[in-house]
Design an enzyme around this catalytic site. Structure first.
Site, short mmCIF file in Angstrom:
data_model
loop_
_atom_site.label_atom_id
_atom_site.label_comp_id
_atom_site.label_asym_id
_atom_site.label_seq_id
_atom_site.Cartn_x
_atom_site.Cartn_y
_atom_site.Cartn_z
N TRP A 189 2.10 -7.01 2.61
CA TRP A 189 1.74 -5.71 3.17
C TRP A 189 0.71 -5.08 2.25
O TRP A 189 0.89 -5.07 1.04
CB TRP A 189 2.95 -4.78 3.30
CG TRP A 189 2.48 -3.41 3.68
CD1 TRP A 189 2.01 -3.01 4.90
CD2 TRP A 189 2.35 -2.27 2.81
NE1 TRP A 189 1.59 -1.69 4.84
CE2 TRP A 189 1.79 -1.22 3.57
CE3 TRP A 189 2.63 -2.05 1.47
CZ2 TRP A 189 1.52 0.03 3.04
CZ3 TRP A 189 2.37 -0.79 0.92
CH2 TRP A 189 1.82 0.24 1.71
N GLU A 230 2.55 -8.05 7.44
CA GLU A 230 3.14 -6.81 7.96
C GLU A 230 2.08 -5.78 8.35
O GLU A 230 1.26 -5.37 7.54
CB GLU A 230 4.07 -6.20 6.91
CG GLU A 230 4.71 -4.88 7.34
CD GLU A 230 5.65 -4.31 6.28
OE1 GLU A 230 5.70 -4.84 5.15
OE2 GLU A 230 6.34 -3.31 6.59
N LYS A 232 0.85 -1.96 10.11
CA LYS A 232 1.25 -0.55 10.04
C LYS A 232 0.28 0.27 10.88
O LYS A 232 -0.90 -0.06 10.96
CB LYS A 232 1.22 -0.09 8.58
CG LYS A 232 1.86 1.26 8.33
CD LYS A 232 2.07 1.48 6.83
CE LYS A 232 2.76 2.81 6.59
NZ LYS A 232 3.16 2.99 5.19
N ASP A 263 7.95 -3.82 11.10
CA ASP A 263 8.70 -2.75 10.42
C ASP A 263 8.97 -1.67 11.47
O ASP A 263 8.04 -1.18 12.11
CB ASP A 263 7.86 -2.22 9.26
CG ASP A 263 8.57 -1.13 8.45
OD1 ASP A 263 9.07 -0.18 9.06
OD2 ASP A 263 8.60 -1.23 7.21
N HIS A 266 6.75 1.46 11.64
CA HIS A 266 5.30 1.31 11.55
C HIS A 266 4.56 1.42 12.88
O HIS A 266 3.47 0.87 13.04
CB HIS A 266 4.95 -0.03 10.89
CG HIS A 266 5.12 0.00 9.41
ND1 HIS A 266 4.66 -0.98 8.58
CD2 HIS A 266 5.69 0.92 8.60
CE1 HIS A 266 4.95 -0.69 7.33
NE2 HIS A 266 5.58 0.47 7.32
N HIS A 290 11.57 -5.55 9.20
CA HIS A 290 11.83 -4.54 8.19
C HIS A 290 12.63 -3.46 8.91
O HIS A 290 12.07 -2.64 9.64
CB HIS A 290 10.54 -3.98 7.60
CG HIS A 290 10.08 -4.74 6.41
ND1 HIS A 290 9.05 -4.33 5.61
CD2 HIS A 290 10.55 -5.88 5.85
CE1 HIS A 290 8.90 -5.20 4.62
NE2 HIS A 290 9.80 -6.16 4.76
N ASP A 298 7.11 9.90 8.09
CA ASP A 298 7.66 8.96 7.11
C ASP A 298 8.20 7.73 7.83
O ASP A 298 8.88 7.84 8.84
CB ASP A 298 8.79 9.61 6.30
CG ASP A 298 9.40 8.62 5.33
OD1 ASP A 298 8.63 7.95 4.61
OD2 ASP A 298 10.63 8.46 5.31
N ASP A 300 10.17 5.44 6.34
CA ASP A 300 11.18 4.73 5.53
C ASP A 300 12.46 5.51 5.24
O ASP A 300 12.91 5.54 4.11
CB ASP A 300 10.53 4.31 4.20
CG ASP A 300 9.32 3.42 4.42
OD1 ASP A 300 9.50 2.27 4.82
OD2 ASP A 300 8.19 3.91 4.23
N ASP A 330 14.00 -1.99 4.70
CA ASP A 330 12.88 -1.34 4.02
C ASP A 330 12.98 0.17 4.18
O ASP A 330 12.48 0.73 5.15
CB ASP A 330 11.55 -1.86 4.59
CG ASP A 330 10.37 -1.30 3.81
OD1 ASP A 330 10.58 -0.70 2.75
OD2 ASP A 330 9.22 -1.46 4.28
C1 RNT Z 1 5.06 0.12 3.62
C2 RNT Z 1 5.66 -1.17 4.06
C3 RNT Z 1 6.12 -2.09 2.99
C4 RNT Z 1 6.72 -1.36 1.83
C5 RNT Z 1 7.32 -2.27 0.80
C6 RNT Z 1 7.60 -1.54 -0.47
O1 RNT Z 1 4.81 0.98 4.63
O2 RNT Z 1 6.68 -0.92 4.96
O3 RNT Z 1 6.97 -3.03 3.51
O4 RNT Z 1 7.68 -0.45 2.23
O5 RNT Z 1 6.53 -3.36 0.64
ZN ZN Z 2 7.97 -2.52 5.60
#
Ligand code: RNT
Ligand code: ZN
Length: 422
Positions: A189, A230, A232, A263, A266, A290, A298, A300, A330
C-alpha cells in the site's frame, strides 16, 4: 462477574436444538470456524509508530488519534500485548507485520536495507506459537515519502529507493513463509496522491505500474509467498487524487494475477466491499481483506459487528470463497485500550463468520427453487437464532473467555502492566 460455564453449556444445548430445527449442525459450523485464520495487525498496538530510530511522525494520509495509556514502546512490549490479545481470541491466527517494526539493534538501517535478520525475533515468536505471518513494506513515515509520492514519484532516484524497499520486503516475506511453512502475503500500500486536483492523472499511474513491474520482476515460490496490492479512494492530504485507485489495482492484479487487497474503509462512505468479492474473484486468483470500518473521513475505526462486516462474512461463506481469501485486520485506535481494540475487532470478525457459517441451507434452497418469499422470510427469521450461545460455547471450547469476561482480563493487564509504562 464471571459467567458460569454451566450457563454456557445450558444455552448451547438449547441453541443446538433450535438450529437443528432449521437443519443447521452447530458443531460443523464451530469446527469450520476453528480453521479460519485472521491476520492480526501489529500496528494497532503502538499507533502505527514502528521501531525505527528516525523519529518520523506518522504520515501518508493515515492518522491515529487518542492518547490512551500504556502504548507498546518496544518489540518486547508489543509482543507481550499481542500475547494478551491472542489469549482472548478463539482459534489459531496470524501476525501481520509492517516493515518498520524490524529490530535494528539501535543502528540506522534505512528501508532499502532491511533484511530477514531484522525480523528474526518476530519469526521466532510466531514459530513458537505455530502462527503464520504476513508482511508489508512501509512506504510512509519517511523523509523520502514526505512529498506524498513513493513508487510513483516523478524523481527516478526516489522511485528506485521505494522499489528497493518493496523488493527487500518481498524477500523478507518469502523468508518468513518458508520458515513458518505457510505463505506470507506481502501487501503493498502506498499513500501517493494529491490534496488538490491534478491536471496529469496519467503519468503517476504509468510510473506506478512500471515500479510495480520492477518490484515483482523476480518470481517467488507461491508456496511461501504471495503478492498483494491495496487500493484507496482518498486519504488525508490525498483527497483529490490517489494514484493507486481501485480501478488501477483491479486492472493491475488481473493482468498480473496478483492478490487484490480490498480494505473495507477504502471506498465511498456508503460503499461496501461484500459485493465486490464474487466479481473480483472471477478474475484475480485470491483476495486479501483488510477488515476495517470507515467513519466519515477515517478509514480505520475498530471493527464492530455491523451490517457491512456481516455481509462480507456472508459473501465468503455462501460463495465458498474462504479458501481464496486471506483475512487481515486494519484499524488503529489510540483512544481506548489497544488490547481491547484488537480483541473487539478480531472477535467481531470471527462472530460474523460464525453467523454466516450458521446460516440455514433452507435459504439457499428457497432461492434455487424460485421461492423468493421464503428466501426473505427465512433470512430474517434466522437473524434471531441464538448464535451468541454458540459463540460462547465456541470460546470455551477454545479455552478463551466467553461473553464479556475477556474485558476483566484486559482491565487487569492494564492495571498491572500498561499503567507502569510511563
Ligand atoms: C492505509 C491502508 C494500509 C495501512 C497499513 C498501516 O489506508 O489501509 O493498509 O492501514 O498499511
Ligand atoms: Zn488497509
Amino acid at each position: 462477574m464471571v459467567k458460569s460455564s454451566k450457563h454456557v453449556a445450558q444455552s448451547y444445548k438449547l441453541a443446538q436444538a433450535q438450529y437443528a430445527d432449521f437443519g443447521v449442525d452447530v458443531d460443523t459450523a464451530m469446527s469450520k470456524l476453528a480453521t479460519i485464520p485472521i491476520s492480526l495487525h501489529c500496528w494497532q498496538g503502538d499507533d502505527v509508530c514502528g521501531f525505527e530510530d528516525a523519529g518520523e511522525g506518522l504520515s501518508g494520509g493515515i492518522a491515529v488519534t487518542g492518547n490512551y495509556r500504556g502504548k507498546a514502546r518496544t518489540p518486547e512490549e508489543l509482543r507481550a500485548d499481542l500475547d494478551k490479545a491472542i489469549s482472548l481470541i478463539p482459534g489459531k491466527h496470524r501476525l501481520n507485520l509492517h516493515a518498520f517494526y524490524g529490530e535494528f539493534g539501535g543502528k540506522k538501517v534505512d528501508r532499502n536495507e532491511i533484511r530477514p535478520e531484522h525480523f528474526k525475533n518476530w519469526i521466532d515468536w510466531a514459530k513458537a506459537k505455530g502462527m503464520g505471518m504476513d508482511f508489508n513494506p512501509t512506504c510512509f513515515s519517511h523523509p523520502k515519502a514526505a512529498e506524498g509520492f513513493t513508487l510513483s514519484h516523478p524523481k527516478k532516484s526516489i522511485r528506485d529507493f521505494w522499489v528497493d524497499h518493496c523488493i527487500a520486503s518481498r524477500e523478507i516475506g518469502a523468508h518468513m513463509g518458508k520458515i513458518l511453512g505457510s505463505p506470507t502475503v506481502t501487501n503493498i500500500w502506498i499513500p501517493d496522491g494529491y490534496k488538490d486536483t491534478p491536471v496529469d492523472r496519467l503519468s503517476p499511474r504509468q510510473r506506478l505500474s512500471e515500479s510495480l513491474d520492477r518490484v515483482f520482476a523476480k518470481k517467488l515460490n507461491p508456496k511461501f509467498h504471495l503478492d498483494a496490492v491495496e487500493c484507496k479512494l482518498f486519504g488525508i492530504g490525498s483527497e483529490s487524487y490517489v494514484v493507486g485507485s481501485h480501478e488501477f489495482y483491479m486492472g493491475y492484479a488481473i493482468k498480473n494475477q496478483k492478490v487484490l487487497c480490498l480494505d473495507a474503509g477504502h471506498f465511498h462512505p456508503t460503499e461496501g466491499i461484500a459485493d465486490k468479492l464474487t466479481s473480483a474473484l472471477m478474475y484475480v486468483p485470491e483476495i486479501l481483506l483488510h477488515v476495517s470500518r470507515g467513519v466519515r473521513w477515517d478509514s480505520d475505526h475498530v471493527v464492530t459487528l455491523d451490517d457491512a462486516l456481516q455481509s462480507i462474512a456472508a459473501e465468503l461463506v455462501r460463495n465458498k470463497l474462504l479458501a481464496r481469501t486471506h483475512i487481515g485486520l486494519d484499524f488503529f485506535d489510540a483512544s481506548i485500550n489497544r488490547i481491547a481494540a484488537w480483541t473487539i475487532g478480531t472477535r467481531n470478525t470471527l462472530k460474523a463468520l460464525l453467523m454466516a457459517l450458521l446460516e440455514p441451507a433452507a435459504i439457499h434452497d428457497a432461492e434455487k427453487s424460485g421461492d423468493l418469499t421464503s428466501r426473505l422470510a427465512l433470512m430474517e427469521e434466522s437473524k434471531s437464532l441464538p448464535w451468541g450461545a454458540v459463540w460462547d460455547a465456541y470460546c470455551e471450547s477454545q479455552n478463551v473467555p466467553a461473553g464479556r469476561d475477556w474485558l476483566d482480563e484486559v482491565k487487569h493487564y492494564e492495571n498491572t502492566v500498561l499503567s507502569k509504562r510511563i
